[in-house]
Write an enzyme that holds these catalytic residues in place. Structure first.
Site, PDB file in Angstrom:
ATOM      1  N   GLY A 266      -3.713  -0.990  10.634  1.00 44.46           N
ATOM      2  CA  GLY A 266      -3.698   0.432  10.956  1.00 44.46           C
ATOM      3  C   GLY A 266      -4.264   1.236   9.808  1.00 44.46           C
ATOM      4  O   GLY A 266      -5.071   2.134   9.997  1.00 44.46           O
ATOM      5  N   GLU A 303       1.538   5.562   4.545  1.00 39.09           N
ATOM      6  CA  GLU A 303       0.650   5.168   3.439  1.00 39.09           C
ATOM      7  C   GLU A 303       0.947   5.988   2.185  1.00 39.09           C
ATOM      8  O   GLU A 303       0.936   5.462   1.076  1.00 39.09           O
ATOM      9  CB  GLU A 303      -0.815   5.311   3.849  1.00 39.09           C
ATOM     10  CG  GLU A 303      -1.216   4.499   5.087  1.00 39.09           C
ATOM     11  CD  GLU A 303      -0.792   3.040   5.040  1.00 39.09           C
ATOM     12  OE1 GLU A 303      -0.830   2.439   3.948  1.00 39.09           O
ATOM     13  OE2 GLU A 303      -0.402   2.499   6.096  1.00 39.09           O
ATOM     14  N   HIS A 306       3.881   4.750   0.287  1.00 42.16           N
ATOM     15  CA  HIS A 306       3.552   3.590  -0.550  1.00 42.16           C
ATOM     16  C   HIS A 306       3.001   3.971  -1.924  1.00 42.16           C
ATOM     17  O   HIS A 306       3.016   3.141  -2.833  1.00 42.16           O
ATOM     18  CB  HIS A 306       2.452   2.761   0.122  1.00 42.16           C
ATOM     19  CG  HIS A 306       2.928   1.730   1.100  1.00 42.16           C
ATOM     20  ND1 HIS A 306       3.917   0.826   0.821  1.00 42.16           N
ATOM     21  CD2 HIS A 306       2.483   1.423   2.353  1.00 42.16           C
ATOM     22  CE1 HIS A 306       4.068   0.011   1.870  1.00 42.16           C
ATOM     23  NE2 HIS A 306       3.222   0.360   2.817  1.00 42.16           N
ATOM     24  N   GLU A 325       7.147  -2.834   2.848  1.00 42.55           N
ATOM     25  CA  GLU A 325       6.796  -2.298   4.164  1.00 42.55           C
ATOM     26  C   GLU A 325       7.985  -1.621   4.844  1.00 42.55           C
ATOM     27  O   GLU A 325       7.834  -0.597   5.496  1.00 42.55           O
ATOM     28  CB  GLU A 325       6.248  -3.409   5.056  1.00 42.55           C
ATOM     29  CG  GLU A 325       4.876  -3.920   4.608  1.00 42.55           C
ATOM     30  CD  GLU A 325       3.863  -2.799   4.432  1.00 42.55           C
ATOM     31  OE1 GLU A 325       4.042  -1.709   5.009  1.00 42.55           O
ATOM     32  OE2 GLU A 325       2.884  -2.995   3.694  1.00 42.55           O
TER      33      GLU A 325
END
Ligand code: ZN
Length: 849
Positions: A266, A303, A306, A325
């Protein structure tokens, strides 16, 4: 852990200076690299990772400047090279110099090519990277394990008319002969190799949005600038929200979101240069629905989460990827819940069928499940970690412990963990220690029962004198006396007594405990809020006491009750008629999320009674009050989720209920919607595409293909491709299959399109024959990270003869990139086939009643 895949810990990189020159016309690149390393003890040789690279020269240079030519020995199976100079390498600081060449591949990993057709109809190529889990070694020689963190100084030599992006801001761009430019970027913070990125191509870039000093831009293929506003808005919101939550500044110097036409995942959290599949970042709000918009917000939030959790603080080794994750997924929900509270993100997290949490509860009830944290040795095993157990169960466990500790306590613990380990690597225990420092709970002891053991519990709830008896046992679809795991279960229990309603926090640690209560219990919800990762089995009287209370329950609690009942039906302790009777009580349901799950279970039931008019009538009876209430026409000021509910129930009414007027109306609108996504409301358009395709023939099919071919809108492309999988004619399914093989459908999408054809009961048998016959061709064609889609739909293939052929095929066919996923899907298929064989007659008599 030791393994031939692991590097010996004898040399430590501190700084990479990398210069790369891609040559797009010949699909190749050349590079030079100087790595500063530290050698703690004298060694004979230096081993690092490289694969599919031709090393032209390698030298070791000592601190005094003497330069020794190194011989290079390749170990291809382990993706390593070993350098030796013929004499011992002394302790101290060295520089390793390389020049090398490589290929821009079409595998969507390492340094690879992605192509698109520009507005003038000319094919254009982008050179881009995807390094996680272990593919930086395909672009430059490196110590390609997450705890070999270093500084990266990147220089790209590119044609002057192309854009070039890397992790950090550009600091110099100098022209060079031959129409080229030398582009140099600022030094990165200390980080892991898998987070390095470069993208070169004929791209366009938005003006930067200033987010408290950090410039945020979207980079995209030309002509798609009008699809970037939403990403900039969500990106700015999320970047601020996350900095506040973590209470730590963003660790890079800029953020670029880069839309890549061919992308296996993704998105990818490269520090400062986040790459995305186009439909995960570019979007037109006018022609898309809530799900498509939420997905863009989700992926962006994930994202960006992260950048701290993963990039700033990184797992020591890939067995820690689950936490990386799971945590980013958890933060994705929190960020989007805050951005759009009306989207009810946490409810959808728990409920969305086929999303990671619900998928993980299915998988984790199988013998072939795995513990969330498990030993990873090879790159294939690391890639297999990107599954629903990592994302869904992992995030659900974090949510469970957050709710138990308290939201603010949890946040403080996370902040102290990140501050303590910035620019370094951690193991899972380090987070538990951070959370323990902020609370007085034994977080590590509780969480170890969840992450180091496979499976999850069911909690049996019974009334006893002066209290409740709570008993835990491992839940399995197929009973297994060996499945004896026990957990420390953080429970939230809400109950009603003559004195009113109370909520109790209780840690169920023993197999059986009595929860003492003064007043007799009238009713109880043993998973209050619905965030516990367990199922609840109520004694009959307690279950009966909940039925009249359905409407008063929180939607997630209502969902949990229905979903647990479904799970007990699959397992065999509840008969299918009982589930159907409970489902029939949901005809007044107003919550989209609950309807979506209900529709999914109806679809699953429908597979046991294909083309059965009585089943269609049952569905119509259940759905019609809602269809009549909300109709086809959106109202002004309607909530997004109400609009989405409309698309959902119309689809169910037309496809499973086979309501003639609904099918006719969808057919009337079909061509207009295919040609113009704004012809009707975006949620209604989804229903029209689904119903129209399921009832369509060659003419409708060709209209969809034609619309797909010229389409450049990422969400519309996905809608059209998905509708191709709904046609019931096998010749049309063949044509779709052919489009995946001949490249008319991008390889990034081929896997899920084939999976859709296999989930369609009318085409499953036929497509399975092709998949099994052309297996090797598909494996060669599809990017490795997407191949698991080839087995994704096996549990939907419940016809016993077909299931036997599938099982026989995989008895003889190896599938190493998705070995675990395959065994899980086969086992789940067996459970679903068993459900049909056991319950089909009872379902028919329920429908006859
Ligand atoms: Zn992630």
């Amino acid at each position: 852990m030791s393994s031939a895949h692991r590097l010996p810990r004898t040399a430590f990189p501190r700084r990479y200076e990398i210069t790369l020159e891609p040559d797009i016309p010949t699909s190749s690149f050349s590079g030079t690299e100087t790595v500063t390393i530290e050698i703690p003890e004298s060694v004979e040789s230096v081993t690092l990772n490289a694969i599919e690279l031709e090393i032209e020269s390698a030298h070791l240079v000592d601190a005094a400047g003497s330069r020794l030519r190194a011989a290079v020995e390749y170990d291809e199976p382990n993706e390593q090279i070993t350098l030796s100079t013929g004499r011992p390498i002394d302790p101290g600081e060295w520089q390793v110099e390389f020049s090398f060449r490589g290929t821009l591949n079409d595998q969507l990993r390492g340094f690879y090519r992605s192509t698109f057709t520009d507005e003038a109809g000319v094919e254009q190529t982008i050179a881009t990277t995807q390094f996680e889990a272990a593919d930086a070694r395909r672009a430059f020689p490196c110590w390609d394990e997450p705890d070999y963190k270093a500084v990266f100084s990147v220089t790209l030599i590119v044609p002057d008319d192309l854009e070039a992006i890397s992790n950090m801001a550009e600091v110099a761009r100098k022209p060079r002969e031959g129409g080229k430019a030398v582009v140099r970027y600022a030094d990165s913070p200390i980080m892991s190799t898998y987070l390095v990125a470069f993208v070169v191509g004929p791209l366009e870039i938005t003006d930067p949005v200033d987010v408290d000093g950090i410039p945020l831009r979207v980079v995209y293929p030309p002509g798609k600038g009008d699809l970037t506003d939403f990403a900039l808005e969500v990106g700015a919101y999320a970047l601020r929200w996350l900095s506040d939550y973590y209470d730590i500044p963003y660790p890079g110097d800029k953020v670029d979101f880069i839309a890549i036409p061919d992308f296996a995942f993704g998105a990818m959290e490269n520090l400062g240069a986040i790459t995305y599949r186009e439909n995960a970042v570019l979007i037109d709000l006018e022609t898309t629905g809530q799900y498509e918009q939420r997905r863009v917000a989700d992926v962006i939030a994930h994202e960006l989460a992260h950048m701290w959790f993963g990039d700033l603080v990184t797992m020591k080794w890939w067995d820690g990827i689950w936490l990386n994750e799971a945590f980013a997924s958890f933060m994705e929900m929190k960020t989007v819940e805050s951005y759009r509270p009306d989207w009810k993100r946490w409810l959808a997290f728990a409920v969305d069928p086929g999303a990671e949490r619900t998928d993980s509860m299915d998988i984790d009830a199988l013998a072939s499940t795995r513990a969330v944290e498990f030993e990873v040795r090879s790159p294939d095993e690391a890639n297999e970690m990107f599954d629903p157990l990592t994302y869904g169960k992992g995030a659900a466990l974090l949510r469970m412990i957050e709710q138990y500790l308290g939201v603010e306590t949890f946040r403080e613990g996370v902040g102290s963990y990140l501050r303590e380990h910035s620019y370094a690597n951690t193991e899972t225990d380090d987070l538990w220690k951070g959370l323990e420092s902020a609370s007085d709970e034994k977080v590590g002891q509780i969480m170890n029962t969840w992450i180091l053991q496979e499976g999850y519990p069911e909690v049996i709830v019974e009334r006893v004198d002066h209290g409740l008896r709570l008993t835990q046992r491992q839940f399995r679809y197929v009973e297994d006396p060996e499945a004896m795991n026990r957990w420390m279960i953080p429970m939230q229990i809400r109950l009603g007594t003559a004195d009113g309603e109370i909520t109790i926090h209780h840690l169920l640690a023993d197999e059986t405990e009595i929860l003492p209560l003064e007043n007799p219990v009238e009713w109880v919800i043993a998973n209050a809020g619905g965030h516990g990762f367990y199922r609840t089995r109520y004694e009959a009287a307690l279950l009966g006491a909940l039925r009249p209370k359905l409407a008063d329950l929180d939607p997630l609690e209502r969902f949990t009750l229905l979903d647990d009942t479904w799970a007990f039906t699959v397992e065999g302790s509840v008969q299918i008629g009982e589930f159907a009777a409970l489902a029939a009580g949901f005809s007044d349901e107003r919550e989209h999320a609950v309807w979506q799950m209900l529709s999914t279970h109806l679809l699953e039931l429908s597979r046991y009674v294909p083309n059965d008019a009585r089943f269609a009538a049952f569905v119509r009876h259940l759905v019609s009050p809602t269809v009549e209430r909300i109709g086809w026409e959106p109202q002004d000021g309607e909530a997004d989720l109400t609009r989405r509910l409309r698309g959902q129930v119309l689809t169910t009414y037309g496809r499973l209920g086979r309501d003639e007027a609904t099918i006719k109306h969808a057919q009337d609108l079909f061509h207009a919607v295919v040609a113009d996504p704004s012809a009707v409301d975006a949620e209604v358009a989804l229903a029209v595409l689904a119903i129209g395709a399921a009832n369509g023939g060659v003419e409708e099919y060709e209209a969809v293909v034609k619309a797909y071919e010229g389409n450049t809108n990422p969400q519309q492309q996905v809608r059209l491709l998905r509708s191709l999988t709904y046609f019931t004619d096998v010749d049309l399914a063949d044509r779709t299959f052919e489009m995946t093989v001949n490249g008319d459908i991008r390889s990034q999408d081929g896997g899920w399109v084939i999976s859709g054809l296999m989930a369609n009961q009318s085409t499953a048998d036929h497509i399975w024959n092709r998949v099994s016959r052309d297996w090797q061709q598909l494996i060669d064609l599809l990017p490795p990270a997407t191949q698991r889609y080839l087995v994704h739909s096996l549990p939907a293939m419940v016809e016993p003869g077909l299931a036997r052929r599938v099982q026989a095929f995989f008895g003889e066919t190896e599938f190493p990139v998705a070995a675990k996923s395959l065994s899980q899907k086969l086992e789940l298929q067996e459970a679903m086939v068993g459900l049909g064989e056991r319950e089909r007659d009872r379902l028919v008599s329920f429908l006859d009643r």
